[in-house]
Write a protein that holds these residues in place. Structure first.
Motif, PDB file in Angstrom:
ATOM      1  N   GLU A 151      46.428   8.687  49.930  1.00 11.00           N
ATOM      2  CA  GLU A 151      46.775   7.305  50.285  1.00 11.00           C
ATOM      3  C   GLU A 151      48.296   7.127  50.235  1.00 11.00           C
ATOM      4  N   GLY A 152      48.850   6.467  51.264  1.00 11.39           N
ATOM      5  CA  GLY A 152      50.284   6.246  51.334  1.00 11.39           C
ATOM      6  C   GLY A 152      51.053   7.378  51.981  1.00 11.39           C
ATOM      7  N   GLY A 185      39.588  13.708  39.140  1.00  8.96           N
ATOM      8  CA  GLY A 185      38.773  12.593  39.622  1.00  8.96           C
ATOM      9  C   GLY A 185      38.817  12.396  41.126  1.00  8.96           C
ATOM     10  N   PRO A 186      40.002  12.441  41.767  1.00  3.19           N
ATOM     11  CA  PRO A 186      40.042  12.274  43.229  1.00  3.19           C
ATOM     12  C   PRO A 186      39.211  13.299  43.983  1.00  3.19           C
ATOM     13  N   SER A 187      39.091  14.515  43.464  1.00  4.37           N
ATOM     14  CA  SER A 187      38.280  15.516  44.157  1.00  4.37           C
ATOM     15  C   SER A 187      36.806  15.163  44.105  1.00  4.37           C
ATOM     16  N   ARG A 188      36.375  14.564  43.017  1.00  8.05           N
ATOM     17  CA  ARG A 188      34.966  14.156  42.890  1.00  8.05           C
ATOM     18  C   ARG A 188      34.664  12.985  43.816  1.00  8.05           C
ATOM     19  N   VAL A 189      35.606  12.039  43.905  1.00  6.56           N
ATOM     20  CA  VAL A 189      35.428  10.916  44.835  1.00  6.56           C
ATOM     21  C   VAL A 189      35.412  11.424  46.273  1.00  6.56           C
ATOM     22  N   MET A 190      36.267  12.394  46.587  1.00  6.24           N
ATOM     23  CA  MET A 190      36.300  12.978  47.931  1.00  6.24           C
ATOM     24  C   MET A 190      34.963  13.627  48.269  1.00  6.24           C
ATOM     25  N   ALA A 191      34.392  14.360  47.332  1.00 11.36           N
ATOM     26  CA  ALA A 191      33.103  15.006  47.577  1.00 11.36           C
ATOM     27  C   ALA A 191      32.016  13.972  47.840  1.00 11.36           C
ATOM     28  N   LEU A 192      32.026  12.897  47.076  1.00 17.36           N
ATOM     29  CA  LEU A 192      31.032  11.846  47.267  1.00 17.36           C
ATOM     30  C   LEU A 192      31.243  11.142  48.605  1.00 17.36           C
ATOM     31  N   SER A 193      32.488  10.929  48.987  1.00 12.88           N
ATOM     32  CA  SER A 193      32.783  10.291  50.269  1.00 12.88           C
ATOM     33  C   SER A 193      32.296  11.149  51.434  1.00 12.88           C
ATOM     34  N   LEU A 194      32.461  12.467  51.335  1.00 13.14           N
ATOM     35  CA  LEU A 194      31.961  13.360  52.381  1.00 13.14           C
ATOM     36  C   LEU A 194      30.459  13.252  52.507  1.00 13.14           C
ATOM     37  N   GLY A 252      29.642   9.972  54.164  1.00 16.08           N
ATOM     38  CA  GLY A 252      30.202   9.748  55.488  1.00 16.08           C
ATOM     39  C   GLY A 252      31.241   8.653  55.517  1.00 16.08           C
ATOM     40  N   THR A 253      31.835   8.352  54.355  1.00 13.64           N
ATOM     41  CA  THR A 253      32.872   7.311  54.268  1.00 13.64           C
ATOM     42  C   THR A 253      34.223   7.999  54.062  1.00 13.64           C
ATOM     43  N   LEU A 254      34.704   8.664  55.101  1.00 14.81           N
ATOM     44  CA  LEU A 254      35.903   9.479  54.981  1.00 14.81           C
ATOM     45  C   LEU A 254      37.147   8.606  54.853  1.00 14.81           C
ATOM     46  N   ALA A 255      38.061   9.026  53.999  1.00 18.13           N
ATOM     47  CA  ALA A 255      39.296   8.277  53.766  1.00 18.13           C
ATOM     48  C   ALA A 255      40.296   9.209  53.108  1.00 18.13           C
ATOM     49  N   PRO A 256      41.589   8.861  53.127  1.00 15.70           N
ATOM     50  CA  PRO A 256      42.567   9.663  52.384  1.00 15.70           C
ATOM     51  C   PRO A 256      42.216   9.737  50.905  1.00 15.70           C
ATOM     52  N   ILE A 257      42.838  10.666  50.214  1.00 18.56           N
ATOM     53  CA  ILE A 257      42.543  10.909  48.802  1.00 18.56           C
ATOM     54  C   ILE A 257      43.084   9.757  47.955  1.00 18.56           C
ATOM     55  N   VAL A 258      42.234   9.234  47.086  1.00 14.84           N
ATOM     56  CA  VAL A 258      42.616   8.087  46.258  1.00 14.84           C
ATOM     57  C   VAL A 258      43.354   8.573  45.023  1.00 14.84           C
ATOM     58  N   PRO A 259      44.190   7.700  44.417  1.00 14.87           N
ATOM     59  CA  PRO A 259      44.893   8.085  43.183  1.00 14.87           C
ATOM     60  C   PRO A 259      43.918   8.224  42.016  1.00 14.87           C
ATOM     61  N   PRO A 260      44.292   8.978  40.995  1.00 19.11           N
ATOM     62  CA  PRO A 260      43.347   9.249  39.902  1.00 19.11           C
ATOM     63  C   PRO A 260      42.905   8.005  39.151  1.00 19.11           C
ATOM     64  N   THR A 307      42.017  26.824  44.931  1.00 23.15           N
ATOM     65  CA  THR A 307      42.263  25.655  45.766  1.00 23.15           C
ATOM     66  C   THR A 307      42.010  24.425  44.923  1.00 23.15           C
ATOM     67  N   ALA A 308      42.389  23.257  45.407  1.00 27.82           N
ATOM     68  CA  ALA A 308      42.109  22.009  44.692  1.00 27.82           C
ATOM     69  C   ALA A 308      42.399  20.834  45.602  1.00 27.82           C
ATOM     70  N   THR A 309      41.651  19.752  45.382  1.00 23.32           N
ATOM     71  CA  THR A 309      41.946  18.472  46.011  1.00 23.32           C
ATOM     72  C   THR A 309      42.603  17.593  44.962  1.00 23.32           C
ATOM     73  N   THR A 310      43.869  17.259  45.170  1.00 19.99           N
ATOM     74  CA  THR A 310      44.590  16.424  44.211  1.00 19.99           C
ATOM     75  C   THR A 310      45.327  15.318  44.959  1.00 19.99           C
TER      76      THR A 310
END
Length: 348
Positions: free
Chosen positions: A22-23, A256-265, A268-276, A328-331
């Motif tokens: 985000e941002g 935490g953002p990686s877990r939210v990203m996995a749930l969003s996938l 089907g609610t795709l969005a940029p990575i949210v802050p922790p 690898t990591a989603t951060t």
């Protein structure tokens, strides 16, 4: 009886998606990936691979060959490659020529990792491929052989290589020291594992997807392996998602953002990575059903101190008998990725 010496730790490599938080703009994300690649190069990591994904607001890595050219020019030593090029999206001749060009520009520093998945939703995949009948996926083994043949591998000489050559020419084929990039097969199932074994290619398993088939796929790869002009014996790499921090609590927070990203996938609610901090709120408000589902989704598999990460990675390497590991990591913050790589390099 003499006790055999302990198995040496395998080399560490890096997989990156040019994550968009985000941002951030896509340009910001690509600049961050460049900074991460440069630091990985300085720290001594073996490879830096970039993925292919499409129509995902959180991913700027859509065209690996273009990004690879930039990253190879921005680094000095590290091998740069695709993790991977999704071959059904592209004509084999195009892929072969792109990577022959990259190898000519950056000799002995380019890897061609090939995958079978679309890296996109069905509509986007159909638009990329200009077909919706799945024939390009069904022809995947032949397309792999075509790429190999176009890059000089004699086994592919009965396909496109009978009429075409990837230019700049790959002089000498896939033998060590020749000017053709090594081809890896990527996968998260037994299909690519068996095909990689039968073709005698190195194989990279996407363990970071958190599937339960890692051990079975690697066993199938090794049992299926046939020596080839490319490789005399099996060579396997396994990926894992890793975040390192000073404490396990901080690492959990940064993951935490990686877990939210996995749930969003999954939703089907795709969005940029949210802050922790927002990720923590989202995760705390989940229903019991969503929480149970989240526990089954990929996220950050290894999170904690550097010592904990090393112990977990050593166990993964020992269990899978992998020749290399890829992290690898989603951060949300690219600095978290760089800090993780610095801590792993120091501890590994």
């Amino acid at each position: 009886m003499t006790t055999p010496p302990p198995r040496a730790r395998p080399p560490l490599s890096v997989l990156d998606l040019a994550s968009v938080s985000e941002g951030m703009s896509s340009g910001d994300a690509l600049a961050a990936t460049t900074a991460i690649a440069r630091r990985a190069d300085e720290l001594g990591f073996a490879r830096f691979w970039v993925a292919e994904h499409h129509s995902m607001p959180a991913v700027a890595s859509t065209t690996p060959p273009v990004l690879i050219a930039h990253l190879a020019a921005a680094t000095e030593r590290i091998r740069v490659g695709s993790g991977g090029v999704m071959l059904p999206n592209h004509a084999p001749l195009v892929v072969a020529e792109q990577f022959a060009m990259l190898e000519a520009l950056h000799p002995s520093r380019i890897d061609l990792g090939i995958g079978r998945a679309p890296g996109a939703d069905p509509a986007t995949a159909a638009a990329l491929r200009r077909t919706a009948d799945g024939s390009d996926v069904a022809d995947f083994p032949q397309h792999v052989l075509d790429v190999l043949g176009l890059l000089g591998d004699p086994r592919g000489a009965t396909g496109l290589a009978m009429r075409f050559t990837a230019t700049p020419a790959a002089d000498g084929g896939p033998r060590p020291g020749a000017s053709a990039p090594p081809v890896w097969l990527l996968g998260s199932s037994g299909y690519s594992a068996q095909l990689a074994g039968e073709l005698g290619l190195p194989f990279s398993y996407a363990h970071h997807f958190n599937t339960p088939y890692t051990d079975q796929a690697l066993a199938l790869y090794r049992s299926s392996f046939r020596p080839s002009p490319a490789l005399d014996a099996p060579r396997a790499m396994v990926s894992a998602s890793v975040i390192v921090a000073d404490t396990s609590e901080e690492a959990d927070y940064l993951a935490g953002p990686s877990r939210v990203m996995a749930l969003s996938l999954r939703r089907g609610t795709l969005a940029p990575i949210v802050p922790p901090e927002r990720a923590a709120k989202i995760l705390s408000d989940l229903s019991e059903v969503d929480r149970a589902q989240l526990d089954q989704l990929p996220g950050t598999q290894i999170r904690g101190t550097a010592e904990h990460a090393v112990t977990e990675l050593e166990a993964l390497a020992a269990r899978t008998q992998s020749d290399e590991l890829m992290v690898t990591a989603t951060t949300f913050d690219p600095a978290t990725r760089i800090g993780t790589l610095e801590a792993l390099a120091a501890a590994w």
